[in-house]
Scaffold this motif. Sequence first.
Motif, short mmCIF file in Angstrom:
data_model
loop_
_atom_site.label_atom_id
_atom_site.label_comp_id
_atom_site.label_asym_id
_atom_site.label_seq_id
_atom_site.Cartn_x
_atom_site.Cartn_y
_atom_site.Cartn_z
N ARG A 23 -7.87 -21.99 -12.60
CA ARG A 23 -7.03 -22.98 -11.90
C ARG A 23 -5.60 -22.45 -11.71
O ARG A 23 -4.94 -22.74 -10.71
N GLU A 72 -4.60 -20.91 -8.32
CA GLU A 72 -4.81 -21.68 -7.09
C GLU A 72 -3.81 -21.31 -5.98
O GLU A 72 -4.21 -21.02 -4.84
N SER A 129 -9.71 -26.32 -3.84
CA SER A 129 -9.77 -27.16 -5.03
C SER A 129 -11.24 -27.39 -5.45
O SER A 129 -11.57 -27.33 -6.64
N ALA A 130 -12.13 -27.58 -4.48
CA ALA A 130 -13.57 -27.75 -4.79
C ALA A 130 -14.11 -26.46 -5.41
O ALA A 130 -14.93 -26.49 -6.34
N TRP A 131 -13.64 -25.32 -4.92
CA TRP A 131 -14.06 -24.01 -5.44
C TRP A 131 -13.68 -23.91 -6.93
O TRP A 131 -14.47 -23.51 -7.77
N HIS A 138 -13.20 -26.35 -9.02
CA HIS A 138 -14.08 -27.24 -9.79
C HIS A 138 -15.42 -26.55 -10.07
O HIS A 138 -15.96 -26.66 -11.16
N GLU A 139 -15.93 -25.84 -9.06
CA GLU A 139 -17.21 -25.15 -9.25
C GLU A 139 -17.08 -24.02 -10.28
O GLU A 139 -17.99 -23.79 -11.07
N GLU A 187 -15.03 -24.13 -12.80
CA GLU A 187 -14.93 -24.82 -14.10
C GLU A 187 -16.28 -25.36 -14.55
O GLU A 187 -16.54 -25.48 -15.74
N ARG A 188 -17.16 -25.70 -13.58
CA ARG A 188 -18.51 -26.17 -13.94
C ARG A 188 -19.46 -25.01 -14.22
O ARG A 188 -20.61 -25.21 -14.59
#
Length: 197
Positions: free
Chosen positions: A25, A28, A57-59, A61-62, A64-65
């Motif tokens: 993050r 970014e 931002s979606a990237w 999150h992916e 982090e998941r």
Amino acid sequence: MNETRDYPRMVETDAGEIELRLMTRADEDAVLAFARKLPAHDLLFLPRNISEPKVLSAWIHEIERGEITSLLAIWGESVVGCGTVVHDPHSWSPHVGEIRMVVLSEVRGTGVGRVLSQETFALALGAGLEKLTAQMTVDQKAAIALFESLGFKAEALLRDHVRDAAGKKHDLVVLGHNVAQFLAQMEAYGVPGAVRS
Ligand SMILES: CC(C)(COP(=O)(O)OP(=O)(O)OC[C@H]1O[C@@H](n2cnc3c(N)ncnc32)[C@H](O)[C@@H]1OP(=O)(O)O)[C@@H](O)C(=O)NCCC(=O)NCCS
């Protein structure tokens, strides 16, 4: 995804010393600045436009998941390249990963793409993936040559598959590599673990 390789790490290229580190993050803003320096045509192989903050931002999150692992090439303070392995363990292709790679025009031809591709390939192998794919517009000769040199072969041609901002459609080529078979061959040659860290 389970990374077992050592990062951050400095590597020598014809552009000078480059730092390789896993994207988080905290990167970014630097990645957004990188994406915005890339010509739009070089982003057509990606499912979404990474120069848009929402997509970036979606990237993250992916990442982090654990669905995406992205490796950044940093030159000085700037991101000059990015290599990514995408894989969905809940899909019908849990054994397949997609490699995505892009390098800033100014440093192309200096070996950054080669280093990133080798590292992402090794990350994918380390994660136990059995098959890898990569896709790009058919005019990306450097990308095709680079992936072919790693053992990828053309598996599909998707005609008029992406449309640029001006409305022009472009063909995509999908390259694939059966890495499980490749590893079995390496072991047969007596080099077990040669491509894992
Ligand atoms: C593909 C890409 C990442 C390569 O990055 P790069 O930093 O220029 O790569 P390198 O300098 O390490 O060159 C790697 C190999 O690419 C090939 N290559 C590089 N430039 C080339 C060119 N202009 N024409 C043909 N092949 C070329 C060579 O085979 C080279 O191999 P070598 O190491 O034996 O010299 C870069 O061209 C790029 O970002 N392209 C646009 C995005 C894209 O289409 N990505 C592919 C989707 S996965």
